[in-house]
Write an enzyme that holds these catalytic residues in place. Structure first.
Site, PDB file in Angstrom:
ATOM      1  N   LYS A 148       5.636  -2.912  -3.196  1.00  0.00           N
ATOM      2  CA  LYS A 148       4.822  -1.712  -3.202  1.00  0.00           C
ATOM      3  C   LYS A 148       5.468  -0.671  -2.286  1.00  0.00           C
ATOM      4  O   LYS A 148       6.227  -1.073  -1.404  1.00  0.00           O
ATOM      5  CB  LYS A 148       3.398  -2.049  -2.786  1.00  0.00           C
ATOM      6  CG  LYS A 148       3.115  -2.034  -1.277  1.00  0.00           C
ATOM      7  CD  LYS A 148       1.650  -2.157  -0.991  1.00  0.00           C
ATOM      8  CE  LYS A 148       1.274  -1.230   0.139  1.00  0.00           C
ATOM      9  NZ  LYS A 148      -0.042  -1.382   0.680  1.00  0.00           N
ATOM     10  N   HIS A 178       0.914  -8.517  -2.324  1.00  0.00           N
ATOM     11  CA  HIS A 178       0.834  -9.775  -1.567  1.00  0.00           C
ATOM     12  C   HIS A 178      -0.612 -10.291  -1.452  1.00  0.00           C
ATOM     13  O   HIS A 178      -0.827 -11.463  -1.190  1.00  0.00           O
ATOM     14  CB  HIS A 178       1.489  -9.650  -0.187  1.00  0.00           C
ATOM     15  CG  HIS A 178       0.742  -8.781   0.766  1.00  0.00           C
ATOM     16  ND1 HIS A 178       0.916  -7.430   0.817  1.00  0.00           N
ATOM     17  CD2 HIS A 178      -0.187  -9.078   1.685  1.00  0.00           C
ATOM     18  CE1 HIS A 178       0.127  -6.933   1.735  1.00  0.00           C
ATOM     19  NE2 HIS A 178      -0.553  -7.903   2.289  1.00  0.00           N
ATOM     20  N   GLU A 216      -9.141  -2.840   8.837  1.00  0.00           N
ATOM     21  CA  GLU A 216      -8.055  -3.098   9.797  1.00  0.00           C
ATOM     22  C   GLU A 216      -8.466  -2.555  11.148  1.00  0.00           C
ATOM     23  O   GLU A 216      -9.142  -1.519  11.234  1.00  0.00           O
ATOM     24  CB  GLU A 216      -6.775  -2.417   9.316  1.00  0.00           C
ATOM     25  CG  GLU A 216      -6.245  -3.069   8.049  1.00  0.00           C
ATOM     26  CD  GLU A 216      -5.052  -2.322   7.480  1.00  0.00           C
ATOM     27  OE1 GLU A 216      -4.059  -2.192   8.201  1.00  0.00           O
ATOM     28  OE2 GLU A 216      -5.155  -1.878   6.339  1.00  0.00           O
ATOM     29  N   ASP A 235      -2.769   3.717  -0.735  1.00  0.00           N
ATOM     30  CA  ASP A 235      -2.150   2.596  -0.029  1.00  0.00           C
ATOM     31  C   ASP A 235      -2.928   1.293  -0.230  1.00  0.00           C
ATOM     32  O   ASP A 235      -2.326   0.214  -0.226  1.00  0.00           O
ATOM     33  CB  ASP A 235      -2.091   2.946   1.474  1.00  0.00           C
ATOM     34  CG  ASP A 235      -1.281   1.950   2.271  1.00  0.00           C
ATOM     35  OD1 ASP A 235      -0.156   1.655   1.842  1.00  0.00           O
ATOM     36  OD2 ASP A 235      -1.765   1.462   3.312  1.00  0.00           O
ATOM     37  N   HIS A 240      -4.577  -3.120  -3.768  1.00  0.00           N
ATOM     38  CA  HIS A 240      -5.181  -4.350  -3.249  1.00  0.00           C
ATOM     39  C   HIS A 240      -6.661  -4.488  -3.620  1.00  0.00           C
ATOM     40  O   HIS A 240      -7.100  -5.516  -4.139  1.00  0.00           O
ATOM     41  CB  HIS A 240      -5.054  -4.419  -1.726  1.00  0.00           C
ATOM     42  CG  HIS A 240      -3.643  -4.318  -1.235  1.00  0.00           C
ATOM     43  ND1 HIS A 240      -2.604  -4.961  -1.848  1.00  0.00           N
ATOM     44  CD2 HIS A 240      -3.100  -3.644  -0.195  1.00  0.00           C
ATOM     45  CE1 HIS A 240      -1.480  -4.686  -1.197  1.00  0.00           C
ATOM     46  NE2 HIS A 240      -1.753  -3.885  -0.198  1.00  0.00           N
ATOM     47  N   LYS A 331      -8.730   2.147   8.603  1.00  0.00           N
ATOM     48  CA  LYS A 331      -7.958   1.809   9.808  1.00  0.00           C
ATOM     49  C   LYS A 331      -8.854   1.945  11.034  1.00  0.00           C
ATOM     50  O   LYS A 331      -9.817   2.703  11.026  1.00  0.00           O
ATOM     51  CB  LYS A 331      -6.795   2.795   9.974  1.00  0.00           C
ATOM     52  CG  LYS A 331      -5.883   2.894   8.765  1.00  0.00           C
ATOM     53  CD  LYS A 331      -4.935   1.746   8.710  1.00  0.00           C
ATOM     54  CE  LYS A 331      -3.975   1.895   7.542  1.00  0.00           C
ATOM     55  NZ  LYS A 331      -3.297   0.640   7.239  1.00  0.00           N
TER      56      LYS A 331
HETATM   57  N1  LIG Z   1       7.921  -3.411   6.047  1.00  0.00           N
HETATM   58  C1  LIG Z   1       6.831  -3.828   5.466  1.00  0.00           C
HETATM   59  O1  LIG Z   1       5.967  -4.493   6.053  1.00  0.00           O
HETATM   60  C2  LIG Z   1       6.566  -3.499   4.018  1.00  0.00           C
HETATM   61  C3  LIG Z   1       5.375  -3.955   3.416  1.00  0.00           C
HETATM   62  C4  LIG Z   1       5.159  -3.706   2.049  1.00  0.00           C
HETATM   63  C5  LIG Z   1       6.093  -2.991   1.342  1.00  0.00           C
HETATM   64  N2  LIG Z   1       7.241  -2.543   1.945  1.00  0.00           N
HETATM   65  C6  LIG Z   1       8.218  -1.818   1.129  1.00  0.00           C
HETATM   66  O2  LIG Z   1       9.418  -2.581   1.103  1.00  0.00           O
HETATM   67  C7  LIG Z   1      10.539  -1.728   1.071  1.00  0.00           C
HETATM   68  C8  LIG Z   1      11.463  -2.050   2.266  1.00  0.00           C
HETATM   69  O3  LIG Z   1      10.748  -1.782   3.446  1.00  0.00           O
HETATM   70  P1  LIG Z   1      11.338  -2.053   4.890  1.00  0.00           P
HETATM   71  O4  LIG Z   1      10.230  -1.790   5.851  1.00  0.00           O
HETATM   72  O5  LIG Z   1      12.036  -3.347   4.958  1.00  0.00           O
HETATM   73  O6  LIG Z   1      12.415  -0.867   5.007  1.00  0.00           O
HETATM   74  P2  LIG Z   1      13.606  -0.734   6.070  1.00  0.00           P
HETATM   75  O7  LIG Z   1      13.333  -1.508   7.307  1.00  0.00           O
HETATM   76  O8  LIG Z   1      13.883   0.724   6.183  1.00  0.00           O
HETATM   77  O9  LIG Z   1      14.841  -1.443   5.336  1.00  0.00           O
HETATM   78  C9  LIG Z   1      15.481  -0.883   4.223  1.00  0.00           C
HETATM   79  C10 LIG Z   1      16.619  -1.788   3.795  1.00  0.00           C
HETATM   80  O10 LIG Z   1      17.258  -1.209   2.653  1.00  0.00           O
HETATM   81  C11 LIG Z   1      18.667  -1.119   2.867  1.00  0.00           C
HETATM   82  N3  LIG Z   1      19.141   0.057   2.131  1.00  0.00           N
HETATM   83  C12 LIG Z   1      18.770   1.345   2.307  1.00  0.00           C
HETATM   84  N4  LIG Z   1      19.431   2.149   1.443  1.00  0.00           N
HETATM   85  C13 LIG Z   1      20.226   1.335   0.693  1.00  0.00           C
HETATM   86  C14 LIG Z   1      21.152   1.572  -0.351  1.00  0.00           C
HETATM   87  N5  LIG Z   1      21.395   2.806  -0.818  1.00  0.00           N
HETATM   88  N6  LIG Z   1      21.785   0.506  -0.882  1.00  0.00           N
HETATM   89  C15 LIG Z   1      21.566  -0.748  -0.420  1.00  0.00           C
HETATM   90  N7  LIG Z   1      20.700  -1.023   0.564  1.00  0.00           N
HETATM   91  C16 LIG Z   1      20.041   0.004   1.123  1.00  0.00           C
HETATM   92  C17 LIG Z   1      18.784  -0.976   4.392  1.00  0.00           C
HETATM   93  O11 LIG Z   1      20.021  -1.398   4.891  1.00  0.00           O
HETATM   94  P3  LIG Z   1      21.279  -0.396   5.036  1.00  0.00           P
HETATM   95  O12 LIG Z   1      20.790   0.812   5.751  1.00  0.00           O
HETATM   96  O13 LIG Z   1      22.293  -1.204   5.754  1.00  0.00           O
HETATM   97  O14 LIG Z   1      21.710  -0.087   3.648  1.00  0.00           O
HETATM   98  C18 LIG Z   1      17.707  -1.973   4.833  1.00  0.00           C
HETATM   99  O15 LIG Z   1      18.206  -3.274   4.765  1.00  0.00           O
HETATM  100  C19 LIG Z   1       9.997  -0.306   1.095  1.00  0.00           C
HETATM  101  O16 LIG Z   1       9.848   0.150  -0.223  1.00  0.00           O
HETATM  102  C20 LIG Z   1       8.611  -0.470   1.705  1.00  0.00           C
HETATM  103  O17 LIG Z   1       7.707   0.524   1.290  1.00  0.00           O
HETATM  104  C21 LIG Z   1       7.491  -2.782   3.267  1.00  0.00           C
END
Ligand SMILES: NC(=O)c1ccc[n+]([C@@H]2O[C@H](COP(=O)([O-])OP(=O)(O)OC[C@H]3O[C@@H](n4cnc5c(N)ncnc54)[C@H](OP(=O)(O)O)[C@@H]3O)[C@@H](O)[C@H]2O)c1
Length: 483
Positions: A148, A178, A216, A235, A240, A331
């Site tokens: 998401k 999830h 939350e 969101d 959800h 929230k």
């Molecule tokens: N964090 C959470 O709890 C959570 C929960 C639900 C959903 N999400 C969703 O899951 C996704 C990831 O979230 P996140 O929090 O993990 O983000 P993040 O911490 O910003 O991580 C993004 C990842 O993508 C890689 N990346 C970015 N641009 C890229 C490209 N052009 N090619 C290949 N890899 C690339 C980055 O590594 P490099 O910069 O080295 O490329 C990094 O590994 C998002 O869509 C977010 O909305 C996150």
């Protein structure tokens, strides 16, 4: 009771965004847990992919540190941890560029189940799936997993679906919510469809109303600017809470197959009546006790984005006409809790003296904390004081009933294993996501047209007063938000 662990055949899982927050905090610790119990076998390959240039050993060190932080039991068994880390490799891949795709292709084994987990911004879904296809990595039975947010509105969700479907068939696409991986959510299906007790009562003749609450206790500190672009309706409610509503309200599917279940969920969404503006309350927490307000955290003193929504939703079908569903999420509320409360009608004729504060029968399906099911019933108050009534709850907290095994699994563990097993039941189908946006879009548009300002509420409260009134005016009241 200990559940049986059935190992899944060694698979190849490529995690795009493997160095990011979600991968390190949820996806990889979940895989480690499955490895630790013997479900994921040592011959499995987990391939991290991101743009950062990194040697395999540096990636392994990064993941080791993440596991020690987010799966602390990893520290207890060095051999097991080493065994898991041994399954990891890393490839530098740029979603938008040419780098890395052929290296990735060489690593993948033709005989193994192949899954691509896109833990990256949705803006990259289209280019990654096109590159997977163009470089011959997307085999006919490979799977693609997307996180998401799945769209911002109907048009963007349709565009994402179209992007993915250019390279993958719908049966290969796993859209993660999830919430659907939670034990209780699946138990809701077991409760409804594996017991004959509830079905005769599961309709508007016997159910007065349903309350779905996802509260939350934290605010949006640290990610307010990002959150402010979506708000609680996008969101939480569109995905959800909508999923919880569907599972509560759906008709029994003819069989327990992914499409039979999802067909019934889509029918519920399509039966939702348009929400009247008077039946929605939006809110923002105000500053209090030295803590900033929602607007402070969002970095915009004028923002009208809501971090709280309460709404009355009517389902226009034979089963539910006359039984409203009240949804509430926000929230900085009193506690972190998620539950579905099915509140039954009173007996048609009460022969006992009126009991002050009586709330009647309710079946409460608790998602967090302490996943479990509670049934509120009325009994005779014990003792010789005459025929006085009291309410008691029959409580089945899963950990008490089933042992620690019941709490061990994170939703991601189950969902990732379902991807590998090829079971889409707990994943949203494309038409389901689009139907949910088609319902949510007009609600959001009406706020913008009316330039509606959210009501303010105190941090640590149950939300704005107007939300309490939403039920009071129907002669009902919300359940307390409590941990
Ligand atoms: N964090 C959470 O709890 C959570 C929960 C639900 C959903 N999400 C969703 O899951 C996704 C990831 O979230 P996140 O929090 O993990 O983000 P993040 O911490 O910003 O991580 C993004 C990842 O993508 C890689 N990346 C970015 N641009 C890229 C490209 N052009 N090619 C290949 N890899 C690339 C980055 O590594 P490099 O910069 O080295 O490329 C990094 O590994 C998002 O869509 C977010 O909305 C996150």
């Amino acid at each position: 009771m200990v559940s049986r662990v059935i190992p899944v055949a060694p698979f190849d899982l490529v995690i795009f965004g493997a160095t990011g927050d979600l991968a390190r905090r949820k996806i990889i610790p979940s895989l480690f847990h499955r490895f630790a119990v013997g479900q994921m076998l040592p011959e499995t390959q987990i391939i991290g992919a991101a743009r950062t240039e990194m040697e395999r050993l540096a990636f392994v060190d990064l993941i080791r540190a993440s596991l020690l932080e987010f799966a602390p039991q990893a520290a207890e068994n060095e051999t097991q941890l080493a065994g898991f880390l041994n399954t990891l490799s890393y490839v530098r891949v740029d979603a938008d560029g040419e780098a890395g795709w052929s290296v990735l292709a060489d690593l993948l084994r033709p005989e193994a189940v192949r899954a691509f987990y896109l833990s990256v911004s949705p803006t990259l879904f289209g280019t990654i799936s096109a590159n997977l296809s163009a470089h011959g990595l997307a085999s006919p039975d490979s799977r693609i997993v997307v996180e998401k947010p799945f769209g911002h509105d109907l048009a963007s969700a349709q565009a994402l679906n179209a992007d993915l479907r250019r390279s993958f068939d719908e049966h290969q696409i796993y859209r993660i919510d999830h919430y659907l991986g939670k034990e209780t959510v699946q138990n809701l299906m077991a409760l409804r469809f594996a017991n004959s007790l509830w079905e005769p009562l599961w309709n508007s003749t016997h159910i007065d109303h349903v309350q779905i609450t996802v509260a939350e206790s934290l605010g949006v500190e640290g990610r307010g600017e990002y959150y402010d672009r979506s708000g609680a309706m996008r969101d939480m409610v569109q995905n959800h809470l909508m999923q919880l509503l569907c599972l509560t309200a759906m008709e029994p599917p003819s069989k327990f197959t992914p499409d039979a279940v999802r067909d019934e969920k889509v029918k519920v969404i399509e039966a939702l009546e348009p929400v009247e503006p008077a039946n929605v309350v939006r809110g923002q927490y105000r500053a209090c006790d030295g803590q900033g307000s929602y607007r402070d955290h969002a970095g915009d003193p004028q923002t009208h984005t809501e971090c709280f929504v309460a709404m009355k939703v009517n389902i226009g079908n034979w089963r539910w006409a006359g039984t409203p569903f009240y949804l509430r999420t926000g929230k900085k509320l009193r506690a972190r809790t998620s539950e579905i409360a099915v509140v039954f009608r009173d007996p048609p004729h009460m022969i006992f003296p009126k009991m002050e504060g009586r709330r009647g029968n309710a079946l409460i399906i608790r998602l967090q904390p302490d996943e479990g099911i509670t049934l509120r019933t009325t009994i005779k108050e014990p003792g010789p004081g005459g025929m006085r009534l009291a309410e008691v709850t029959l409580d089945m907290t899963f950990v008490d009933a089933l042992g620690p095994q019941a709490e061990a699994q994170d939703a991601y563990e189950r969902l990732i294993m379902d991807v590998i097993r090829g079971d889409q039941t707990l994943f949203m189908r494309g038409d389901e996501v689009e139907a949910a946006w088609a319902w949510a879009d007009p609600v959001i548009a009406s706020w913008h047209e009316a330039r509606q300002v959210p009501s303010l509420y105190d941090a640590g409260s149950s939300g704005p007063e107007d939300a309490l009134m939403l039920l009071h005016r129907d002669g009902r009241r919300w359940r307390e938000i409590e941990a």
